[in-house]
Design a protein around this motif. Structure first.
Motif, short mmCIF file in Angstrom:
data_model
loop_
_atom_site.label_atom_id
_atom_site.label_comp_id
_atom_site.label_asym_id
_atom_site.label_seq_id
_atom_site.Cartn_x
_atom_site.Cartn_y
_atom_site.Cartn_z
N HIS A 179 0.85 -1.20 0.00
CA HIS A 179 0.00 0.00 0.00
C HIS A 179 0.87 1.24 0.00
O HIS A 179 1.69 1.43 0.90
CB HIS A 179 -0.91 0.01 1.23
CG HIS A 179 -1.85 1.18 1.26
ND1 HIS A 179 -1.86 2.09 2.29
CD2 HIS A 179 -2.78 1.59 0.37
CE1 HIS A 179 -2.77 3.01 2.03
NE2 HIS A 179 -3.34 2.73 0.88
N GLU A 180 0.72 2.07 -1.03
CA GLU A 180 1.50 3.29 -1.14
C GLU A 180 0.56 4.49 -1.25
O GLU A 180 -0.03 4.72 -2.31
CB GLU A 180 2.43 3.22 -2.35
CG GLU A 180 3.49 2.11 -2.24
CD GLU A 180 4.42 2.07 -3.43
OE1 GLU A 180 4.11 2.76 -4.43
OE2 GLU A 180 5.43 1.37 -3.38
N LYS A 181 0.40 5.22 -0.17
CA LYS A 181 -0.48 6.40 -0.11
C LYS A 181 -1.90 6.06 -0.55
O LYS A 181 -2.66 5.49 0.20
CB LYS A 181 0.12 7.53 -0.95
CG LYS A 181 1.44 8.05 -0.39
CD LYS A 181 1.96 9.21 -1.20
CE LYS A 181 3.26 9.74 -0.61
NZ LYS A 181 3.83 10.86 -1.39
N ASP A 182 -2.25 6.39 -1.79
CA ASP A 182 -3.63 6.21 -2.22
C ASP A 182 -3.83 5.05 -3.19
O ASP A 182 -4.85 4.96 -3.86
CB ASP A 182 -4.16 7.50 -2.88
CG ASP A 182 -3.33 7.90 -4.08
OD1 ASP A 182 -2.22 7.35 -4.24
OD2 ASP A 182 -3.80 8.74 -4.87
N HIS A 183 -2.84 4.17 -3.29
CA HIS A 183 -3.00 3.05 -4.21
C HIS A 183 -2.21 1.83 -3.72
O HIS A 183 -1.40 1.92 -2.80
CB HIS A 183 -2.55 3.43 -5.62
CG HIS A 183 -1.06 3.64 -5.73
ND1 HIS A 183 -0.44 4.78 -5.27
CD2 HIS A 183 -0.08 2.85 -6.23
CE1 HIS A 183 0.86 4.70 -5.49
NE2 HIS A 183 1.10 3.53 -6.06
N TYR A 184 -2.50 0.71 -4.36
CA TYR A 184 -1.80 -0.54 -4.06
C TYR A 184 -0.95 -0.95 -5.27
O TYR A 184 -1.29 -0.64 -6.40
CB TYR A 184 -2.79 -1.66 -3.75
CG TYR A 184 -3.55 -1.47 -2.45
CD1 TYR A 184 -3.09 -2.05 -1.28
CD2 TYR A 184 -4.71 -0.72 -2.43
CE1 TYR A 184 -3.78 -1.87 -0.09
CE2 TYR A 184 -5.42 -0.53 -1.25
CZ TYR A 184 -4.94 -1.11 -0.07
OH TYR A 184 -5.62 -0.93 1.09
#
Length: 203
Positions: free
Chosen positions: A120-125
């Motif tokens: 998971h990176e900020k607002d996305h996977y």
């Protein structure tokens, strides 16, 4: 493919350039393998943006400490490259790969995909291989991923071609709009074919 630039990157896909690390694949006399040592593989990976210079330095130091392990990794890398070549050569001809080649390729997939994780990176996977710079084969996952992505893309497979140059044997992904590319490079095999046609015409 000539010897004018030992790091010609004309495959248009990482996996294609990896496969093309053998010059004159179909010539017994001129054939030359670029991967004659673990250090040569690391050097190519820097050029292909697979490894940073800092990470490459770590790997080379470890390879010096464990030469037998580096030798085994060298063998596995060459084995993976040759299996990929056989599979994509079949693709370029529109034929099915040999079952044993596919089985061997799947062995590499099974091995490296054990380290694949959803991140998971900020607002996305995103999917990411859990990199361990201590492993001497740490450069293989992105190369393998490139091959897998191409193999499972139905439309893109039609763009995998083999250079028409005599004894070249290089593979490439045809990015031309009308899919008319015939050579690994117009400056190399393309020019040789052009010169040959001119000579025959004059003769």
């Amino acid at each position: 493919m000539s010897e004018m630039n030992s790091y010609m990157m004309v495959g248009e896909r990482l996996c294609m350039d990896f496969i093309n690390t053998v010059s004159w694949r179909e010539s017994d006399e001129k054939r030359r393998d670029w991967f004659t040592s673990y250090a040569k593989i690391v050097d190519w990976c820097i050029h292909a943006d697979v490894l940073t210079k800092q990470k490459a330095k770590v790997l080379l130091l470890k390879a010096e400490e464990k030469p037998s392990e580096a030798g085994e990794v060298l063998k596995r890398i060459i084995e993976m490259r040759e299996v990929m070549y056989q599979i994509f050569k079949s693709v370029s001809k529109g034929t099915s790969p040999h079952p044993l080649d596919l089985e061997c390729f799947n062995g590499f997939v099974s091995n490296f995909y054990q380290t694949l994780r959803v991140i998971h990176e900020k607002d996305h996977y995103t999917l990411k291989f859990m990199d361990n710079e201590e492993n001497l084969d740490t450069m293989l996952p992105p190369i393998l991923q490139s091959a897998v992505d191409l193999l499972v893309s139905k439309n893109d497979l039609e763009r995998v071609k083999k250079c028409e140059g005599d004894s070249c044997g290089w593979l490439f992904f045809d990015t031309s709009r009308n899919r008319s590319r015939r050579w690994c490079s117009m400056a190399d095999c393309g020019n040789r074919a052009k010169a040959r046609r001119f000579y025959q015409k004059e003769k």
